[in-house]
Motif scaffolding. Structure first.
Motif, PDB file in Angstrom:
ATOM      1  N   GLN A  92       0.880  -1.156   0.041  1.00  0.00           N
ATOM      2  CA  GLN A  92       0.139  -0.021   0.054  1.00  0.00           C
ATOM      3  C   GLN A  92       0.921   1.186  -0.028  1.00  0.00           C
ATOM      4  OE1 GLN A  92      -3.440  -0.244  -0.556  1.00  0.00           O
ATOM      5  NE2 GLN A  92      -3.022   1.823  -0.830  1.00  0.00           N
ATOM      6  N   ILE A  93       1.761   1.307   0.574  1.00  0.00           N
ATOM      7  CA  ILE A  93       2.960   2.256   0.811  1.00  0.00           C
ATOM      8  C   ILE A  93       3.637   2.681  -0.532  1.00  0.00           C
ATOM      9  CG2 ILE A  93       5.025   3.266   1.848  1.00  0.00           C
ATOM     10  CD1 ILE A  93       4.257   2.042   4.349  1.00  0.00           C
ATOM     11  N   VAL A  94       3.858   1.542  -1.279  1.00  0.00           N
ATOM     12  CA  VAL A  94       4.492   1.824  -2.866  1.00  0.00           C
ATOM     13  C   VAL A  94       3.537   2.430  -3.581  1.00  0.00           C
ATOM     14  CG1 VAL A  94       5.148   0.380  -4.443  1.00  0.00           C
ATOM     15  CG2 VAL A  94       6.371   0.042  -2.461  1.00  0.00           C
ATOM     16  N   LEU A  95       2.139   2.009  -3.415  1.00  0.00           N
ATOM     17  CA  LEU A  95       1.336   2.429  -4.372  1.00  0.00           C
ATOM     18  C   LEU A  95       0.973   3.770  -3.947  1.00  0.00           C
ATOM     19  CD1 LEU A  95      -1.320  -0.705  -4.451  1.00  0.00           C
ATOM     20  CD2 LEU A  95       0.413   0.173  -6.317  1.00  0.00           C
ATOM     21  N   ASN A  96       0.968   4.012  -2.931  1.00  0.00           N
ATOM     22  CA  ASN A  96       0.464   5.495  -2.380  1.00  0.00           C
ATOM     23  C   ASN A  96       1.644   6.462  -2.841  1.00  0.00           C
ATOM     24  OD1 ASN A  96      -1.944   4.977  -1.312  1.00  0.00           O
ATOM     25  ND2 ASN A  96      -1.114   4.766   0.783  1.00  0.00           N
ATOM     26  N   CYS A  97       2.858   6.214  -2.762  1.00  0.00           N
ATOM     27  CA  CYS A  97       4.004   7.028  -3.079  1.00  0.00           C
ATOM     28  C   CYS A  97       3.900   7.175  -4.630  1.00  0.00           C
ATOM     29  CB  CYS A  97       5.492   6.187  -2.733  1.00  0.00           C
ATOM     30  SG  CYS A  97       5.535   6.503  -0.868  1.00  0.00           S
ATOM     31  N   THR A  98       3.523   5.960  -5.312  1.00  0.00           N
ATOM     32  CA  THR A  98       3.541   5.989  -6.749  1.00  0.00           C
ATOM     33  C   THR A  98       2.732   6.991  -7.386  1.00  0.00           C
ATOM     34  OG1 THR A  98       4.014   3.469  -6.964  1.00  0.00           O
ATOM     35  CG2 THR A  98       3.054   4.543  -8.811  1.00  0.00           C
ATOM     36  N   ARG A  99       1.434   7.148  -6.590  1.00  0.00           N
ATOM     37  CA  ARG A  99       0.290   8.209  -6.873  1.00  0.00           C
ATOM     38  C   ARG A  99       0.798   9.467  -6.556  1.00  0.00           C
ATOM     39  NH1 ARG A  99      -3.606   3.854  -4.012  1.00  0.00           N
ATOM     40  NH2 ARG A  99      -3.883   2.341  -5.667  1.00  0.00           N
ATOM     41  N   MET A 100       1.609   9.634  -5.491  1.00  0.00           N
ATOM     42  CA  MET A 100       2.040  10.928  -5.147  1.00  0.00           C
ATOM     43  C   MET A 100       2.902  11.549  -6.356  1.00  0.00           C
ATOM     44  SD  MET A 100       0.624  12.343  -2.324  1.00  0.00           S
ATOM     45  CE  MET A 100       1.910  13.467  -1.934  1.00  0.00           C
ATOM     46  N   LEU A 101       3.896  10.610  -6.591  1.00  0.00           N
ATOM     47  CA  LEU A 101       4.942  11.075  -7.525  1.00  0.00           C
ATOM     48  C   LEU A 101       4.015  11.525  -8.868  1.00  0.00           C
ATOM     49  CD1 LEU A 101       7.750   8.781  -6.551  1.00  0.00           C
ATOM     50  CD2 LEU A 101       7.863  11.441  -6.337  1.00  0.00           C
ATOM     51  N   SER A 102       3.293  10.525  -9.326  1.00  0.00           N
ATOM     52  CA  SER A 102       2.482  10.867 -10.733  1.00  0.00           C
ATOM     53  C   SER A 102       1.867  12.160 -10.756  1.00  0.00           C
ATOM     54  CB  SER A 102       1.566   9.572 -10.900  1.00  0.00           C
ATOM     55  OG  SER A 102       2.387   8.287 -10.721  1.00  0.00           O
ATOM     56  N   ARG A 103       1.186  12.621  -9.507  1.00  0.00           N
ATOM     57  CA  ARG A 103       0.727  13.845  -9.178  1.00  0.00           C
ATOM     58  C   ARG A 103       1.475  15.201  -9.369  1.00  0.00           C
ATOM     59  NH1 ARG A 103      -2.911  16.838 -10.763  1.00  0.00           N
ATOM     60  NH2 ARG A 103      -4.208  18.263  -9.241  1.00  0.00           N
ATOM     61  N   THR A 104       2.668  14.942  -8.734  1.00  0.00           N
ATOM     62  CA  THR A 104       3.643  16.112  -8.544  1.00  0.00           C
ATOM     63  C   THR A 104       4.456  16.432  -9.695  1.00  0.00           C
ATOM     64  OG1 THR A 104       5.039  14.772  -6.883  1.00  0.00           O
ATOM     65  CG2 THR A 104       3.467  16.166  -5.702  1.00  0.00           C
ATOM     66  N   LEU A 105       5.132  14.994 -10.187  1.00  0.00           N
ATOM     67  CA  LEU A 105       6.219  15.329 -10.960  1.00  0.00           C
ATOM     68  C   LEU A 105       5.758  16.550 -12.250  1.00  0.00           C
ATOM     69  CD1 LEU A 105       7.555  11.801 -11.641  1.00  0.00           C
ATOM     70  CD2 LEU A 105       8.886  13.823 -11.274  1.00  0.00           C
ATOM     71  N   PRO A 106       4.627  16.498 -12.766  1.00  0.00           N
ATOM     72  CA  PRO A 106       4.242  17.454 -13.932  1.00  0.00           C
ATOM     73  C   PRO A 106       4.540  19.081 -13.410  1.00  0.00           C
ATOM     74  CG  PRO A 106       2.759  15.689 -14.082  1.00  0.00           C
ATOM     75  CD  PRO A 106       3.507  15.558 -12.739  1.00  0.00           C
ATOM     76  N   TYR A 107       4.176  18.960 -12.277  1.00  0.00           N
ATOM     77  CA  TYR A 107       4.597  20.509 -11.678  1.00  0.00           C
ATOM     78  C   TYR A 107       5.903  20.740 -11.145  1.00  0.00           C
ATOM     79  CZ  TYR A 107      -0.349  20.069 -11.484  1.00  0.00           C
ATOM     80  OH  TYR A 107      -1.732  20.061 -11.896  1.00  0.00           O
TER      81      TYR A 107
END
Length: 802
Positions: A92-107
Motif C-alpha cells: 500500500q505504501i508503494v502504491l501511495n508513493c507511486t500516486r503522489m509522484l505521478s501527481r507532483t512530477l508534472p509541476y
C-alpha cells in the motif's frame, strides 16, 4: 467508513504541507508518513485531494518541503524494491508513493528551475565519495536514477506485480537482488513461451507503476519543439540503458502484453459492460511506454550522465536497449505474433455486430499505429515480412477506415498524417503494390461508394473521398496521397470503373485554370496523376481497359492541359474566380454513387473537443528520395540534383520544382494559430501564398514538361477506332467498347517505356520532431482518468478547444 477517514487524514496532511512556512525535517517520519503509510487512497483521490494550485504554492513558497516530499516518496519506493513488499502495508505504501509522484512530477517539470532537481543527488542521502566504489556509492545516484531503478525492480516483484514461483511457506520470500526477472515475463510471445495466469491485482499494480514511469518520461512535454533532433530524453536514456538490469524482460513483457491482448475475449456479447477489463488499462499504458521509449538515437541526452552511468557502453547497436532489442527481433514466428496481434487490435473498432455496442471497442489505435511505424522503421526485416504475404492488407484496411472516418474532423488531423505516412512507407516497396491486387471482399462499412474490385480500388476510392470531402487542413497531404498512388501504379493489374473514374475526376479538378494558377505548387498534383496514368498504360495496359476507357471519355481534360493558356489575362481571370469561390476541389461531377449500407458519414469534431497542435511537416521532396527500378527489379537511388526522368522538377529558379515552396507553405497549415502569428512577424514566407502572382513564363516553365506524350499517343490511336466501332455497330453500350479495349494492344505504338520511379520515405529531423509532438499530444489527451498533465504548462504543443 475507513476509506472516508483515510481521505480526511490525507487531506489534513496536504493542508499541513501547504500551510507550513518552515521546512519540515526529512527525519520527521510522523509527518511524512501521513501521505502514504496511514491512507488507502485511490489515484483519483490523490488527484482530487491534492489540487494543482496547492502543489504550485508549495513549490513557490516552501520549495524545501516539496523537495523532501519527492525525496521521501522515492526513498519509500527504493525500500519497497529492496524488501520485495512482503506485507500488505508495504504494498500500500508503494502504491501511495507511486500516486503522489505521478501527481507532483508534472509541476516539477513545468518550472525550468526545478527540472534539474531529480538529476541532483540529495545531500545526506548517501555519500558521494567516488573512492568507495562498493555499495556506498549507491547513495550518490541522482534521485531520477534511484526512482527509475526502483520502479523497474517493482515491476518484477513477486506477489505484487508477478506471480510468485515460491510455493509453500509464507516466510520464503524471494530475494529481490538475485531474482532473474527473465523468468517472470508477463505474457507469452516474443522470446517467452509460458503464459502466466491472469491476475487482475497484478495488472492494476503494473498499470500504476507504468503510469508513474510515463509521467517521468513526460518531461519531454515541457520543452518547446526544436528541429534539433539530437536532444534525447534523459529519463528514457537512463531507463533504456545497461544500468537497468530488467530492460530485456520489461521490453518483452510490454510488447507481449500488447500483441497478445484480445479485447473481444470469449466473444460473449456485452461482456465488457459486465466487468472491468484491467488488462485493457495495462495494455494502453504498455503501448504508450513502448512508443515513448523507442526513441531515435539522435544524440546525447541534454543533461550530463551521472558518474554511475559513465561506464563503457556496449558499442553493438543503439545504446537505447529497447531500440536495440526491437531491431534484433528476427524469428518468423515472432514477426507473425506481433503482426497478427497489431492487426487484431487495429481491426477491432471496425468489427460490425448485429447487436449494437455488444463488443468492446478499443480506443488506442493511434498508439498502435505509432508502434507499427516504429517496428517498420527500426526493423527492416519486419517490414519485409509484413509485405511478404497479404497479411499487410490486414493493416491497410483499418488504416483506410480510420483515414476515411477522420477526414472531416480537424481534431484528428494527426491520425490522418500517421496513417498516410505508414502507407507512404509501405508504398516504397514493390511488394505493397503487388499485394494491392488481391480482391477486396471484406466490406467493412465505410462511407464510400459501393464497388467491386481489389484493395487498390479501395485505396483510390478512400483517397478520392479524403481529397474531395475532407477539411481544408488536409491539403498538405494531397502530395503524399498522390505519391502513394504513383508508387503503386506500375503494379496495378486491373482498376475497377469506379476507381478509374475517381482518378479522372481528381485530374479534372486539379487541372482547372484557377486551381493550377492559385498556388505555386498545385501543378505538382497534375504531374503525379499523369505519372500514375503513364505507369499503368506502359506497364499494365492489358488488364486496365476501365482506366483506358475513362481516359478516352475524358480526353478533353488532356487536350485542355496540352493547350493550357499562359497569357496574363487568363491567369488573372482564373485568380479572380478563386477569390470568389476559394473551395479547394470541385465536389461535383464526380458521379457520386450510393454509399455502403449501414455506414455513417464522416463528421466534424464535437464542439469543445480538445486537440493538441502539431508542428509543420516537411514537404514531399524532403519526405522522400527518388529511386529508379532497374531491369532486375533492384532500386537505384536517383541523385537529387538531376532527375531527367521527372521533367517537372525544375521550374522555379534554382530549386527543384517540388521544392519550390511546398515545404514552407505547409507550415502555414500545421502550426497553431498563436504560433503562426508569432511566425508571421518573424518571416514573410507564410504570406507567400496570399501575395502569389503567377507570371506567364512560370506557367510555360512547367507546362512544357507535362508528361502527356504517352496519353496523347494512346488517344491518337484508340479514339478513331472506338468512334468507328460506335458508328459501324451503332453502339451505345459501354460493355462492348470495354470488350474491344480489353483485346486491343498498343505494342510498338507507344513511346519507349520510361523507367519506373519510386519515391521512398526518408526520415529527417523534421519528421522526427513531428512524431514526438504527435505522440505526446495523443498521450496527453488519452490520459484523462486521472488527468495527469491537464492544465499544466506544456510547451511541446498547445491544447486547443474545437
Amino acid at each position: 467508513m475507513g476509506n472516508t477517514d483515510s481521505k480526511l487524514n490525507f487531506r489534513k496532511a496536504v493542508i499541513q504541507l501547504t500551510t507550513k512556512t518552515q521546512p519540515v525535517e526529512a527525519t520527521d517520519d510522523a509527518f511524512w508518513d501521513q501521505f502514504w503509510a496511514d491512507t488507502a487512497t485511490t489515484v483519483q483521490d490523490v488527484f482530487a485531494l491534492l489540487p494543482a494550485a496547492e502543489i504550485r504554492a508549495v513549490r513557490e513558497e516552501s520549495p524545501s518541503n516539496l523537495a523532501t516530499l519527492c525525496y521521501k516518496a522515492v526513498e519509500k519506493l527504493v525500500q519497497g524494491a529492496e524488501s520485495g513488499c512482503p506485507t500488505e502495508k508495504e504494498k500500500q505504501i508503494v502504491l501511495n508513493c507511486t500516486r503522489m509522484l505521478s501527481r507532483t512530477l508534472p509541476y516539477i517539470f513545468e518550472d525550468q528551475d526545478w527540472r534539474g532537481f531529480f538529476w541532483s543527488t540529495v545531500p545526506g542521502a548517501g555519500r558521494a565519495g567516488m573512492d568507495e566504489m562498493e555499495d556506498e556509492d549507491e547513495g550518490a545516484r541522482p534521485l531520477a536514477e534511484s526512482l527509475l531503478l526502483a520502479v523497474a525492480d517493482l515491476l518484477f516483484c513477486p506477489d505484487f506485480t508477478v506471480q510468485s514461483h515460491k510455493k509453500g511457506r509464507p516466510d520464503s520470500i524471494e530475494d529481490m537482488q538475485s531474482l532473474d526477472s527473465c523468468e517472470y515475463i508477463w505474457e507469452a510471445g516474443v522470446g517467452f513461451a509460458q503464459s502466466p495466469p491472469l491476475n487482475y491485482i497484478h495488472d492494476i499494480n503494473r498499470t500504476e507503476l507504468l503510469r508513474l514511469l510515463l509521467t517521468c518520461f513526460s518531461e519531454a512535454m515541457y520543452l518547446p519543439p526544436t528541429s534539433d533532433n539530437c536532444i534525447l530524453n534523459p529519463w528514457v536514456t537512463f531507463f533504456c540503458s545497461t544500468e537497468n538490469r530488467h530492460a530485456l524482460p520489461l521490453f518483452t513483457s510490454l510488447l507481449n502484453v500488447v500483441c497478445a491482448y484480445d479485447p473481444v475475449g470469449y466473444g460473449i456479447p456485452y461482456n465488457h459492460l459486465l466487468f472491468s477489463d484491467y488488462r485493457e488499462q495495462l495494455v494502453e499504458q504498455a503501448v504508450q511506454i513502448l512508443i515513448v521509449t523507442l526513441e531515435h538515437e539522435g544524440g546525447q541526452p541534454y543533461r550530463p550522465p551521472s558518474p554511475s552511468s559513465m561506464e563503457d557502453q556496449d558499442s553493438v547497436g543503439p545504446n537505447n536497449l529497447f531500440v536495440n532489442y526491437l531491431s534484433r527481433i528476427h524469428r518468423e514466428e515472432d514477426y507473425d505474433f506481433v503482426l497478427k496481434g497489431l492487426a487484431r487490435l487495429l481491426t477491432n473498432p471496425l468489427t460490425q455486430t448485429y447487436l449494437p455496442n455488444s463488443t468492446k471497442k478499443i480506443q488506442f489505435h493511434q498508439e498502435l499505429l505509432v508502434l507499427f511505424w516504429k517496428l517498420c522503421d527500426f526493423n527492416k526485416k519486419f517490414l519485409f515480412f509484413v509485405l511478404k504475404s497479404s497479411d499487410v492488407l490486414d493493416i491497410l484496411v483499418p488504416i483506410l477506415y480510420y483515414l476515411n472516418d477522420a477526414r472531416a474532423d480537424q481534431s484528428r488531423v494527426g491520425l490522418m498524417h500517421i496513417g498516410v505516412f505508414i502507407l507512404l512507407l509501405l508504398s516504397g516497396e514493390r511488394n505493397f503494390g503487388v499485394r494491392l491486387n488481391k480482391p477486396y471482399s471484406l466490406h467493412v462499412t465505410m462511407d464510400i461508394p459501393v464497388f467491386t474490385g481489389t484493395h487498390a480500388d479501395l485505396l483510390i476510392v478512400v483517397f478520392h473521398k479524403i481529397i474531395t470531402s475532407g477539411h481544408q487542413r488536409l491539403q498538405p497531404l494531397y502530395d503524399c496521397l498522390l505519391t502513394i498512388v504513383v508508387n503503386v501504379s506500375p503494379y496495378l493489374k486491373s482498376l475497377s470503373m469506379v476507381a478509374a473514374n475517381k482518378l479522372l475526376h481528381l485530374l479534372e479538378a486539379f487541372s482547372t485554370n484557377w486551381f493550377l494558377f492559385s498556388a505555386p505548387q498545385n501543378h505538382h498534383l497534375v504531374f503525379f496523376l499523369l505519372e500514375a496514368f503513364n505507369n499503368i498504360i506502359q506497364y499494365q495496359f492489358d488488364g486496365n481497359c476501365n482506366l483506358v476507357y475513362a481516359i478516352i471519355r475524358k480526353r478533353n481534360v488532356f487536350h485542355q492541359l496540352a493547350n493550357l493558356p499562359s497569357d496574363p489575362t487568363t491567369i488573372q481571370k482564373a485568380l479572380q474566380r478563386k477569390r470568389k469561390s476559394p473551395d479547394a476541389i470541385s465536389r461535383t461531377s464526380s458521379q457520386e454513387t450510393v454509399s455502403m449500407e449501414g455506414s455513417r458519414p464522416a463528421v466534424p469534431a464535437e464542439p469543445g473537443t480538445l486537440k493538441a497542435s502539431l508542428v509543420a511537416m516537411p514537404g514531399i521532396d524532403k519526405l522522400t528520395e527518388k529511386s529508379q527500378v532497374s531491369e532486375d527489379g533492384t532500386m537505384v537511388t536517383v541523385p537529387p540534383t538531376e532527375s531527367p526522368q521527372t521533367p517537372e522538377h525544375s521550374a522555379t529558379a534554382g530549386t527543384s520544382d517540388t521544392e519550390s515552396i511546398s515545404g514552407r507553405d505547409s507550415e502555414d497549415v500545421f502550426y497553431t494559430e498563436a504560433e503562426m502569428s508569432r511566425r508571421r512577424l518573424s518571416s514573410s514566407s507564410s504570406s507567400a501564398i496570399s501575395h502569389w502572382n503567377p507570371k506567364p513564363d512560370w506557367v510555360l516553365s512547367w507546362k512544357s514538361k507535362l508528361p502527356l506524350q504517352t496519353i496523347m499517343r494512346l488517344l491518337q490511336v484508340l479514339v478513331p477506332q472506338v468512334e468507328k466501332i460506335c458508328i459501324d455497330k451503332g453502339l451505345t453500350d459501354e460493355s462492348e467498347i470495354l470488350k474491344f479495349l480489353q483485346h486491343g494492344t498498343l505494342v510498338g505504338l507507344l513511346p519507349v517505356p520510361h523507367p519506373i520511379l519510386i519515391r521512398k520515405y526518408q526520415a529527417n529531423a523534421g519528421t522526427g520532431m513531428w512524431f514526438r509532438t504527435y505522440m505526446w499530444g495523443v498521450i496527453y489527451l488519452r490520459n484523462v482518468d486521472p488527468p495527469i498533465w491537464y492544465d499544466t504548462d506544456v510547451r511541446l504543443f498547445e491544447i486547443q478547444k474545437m
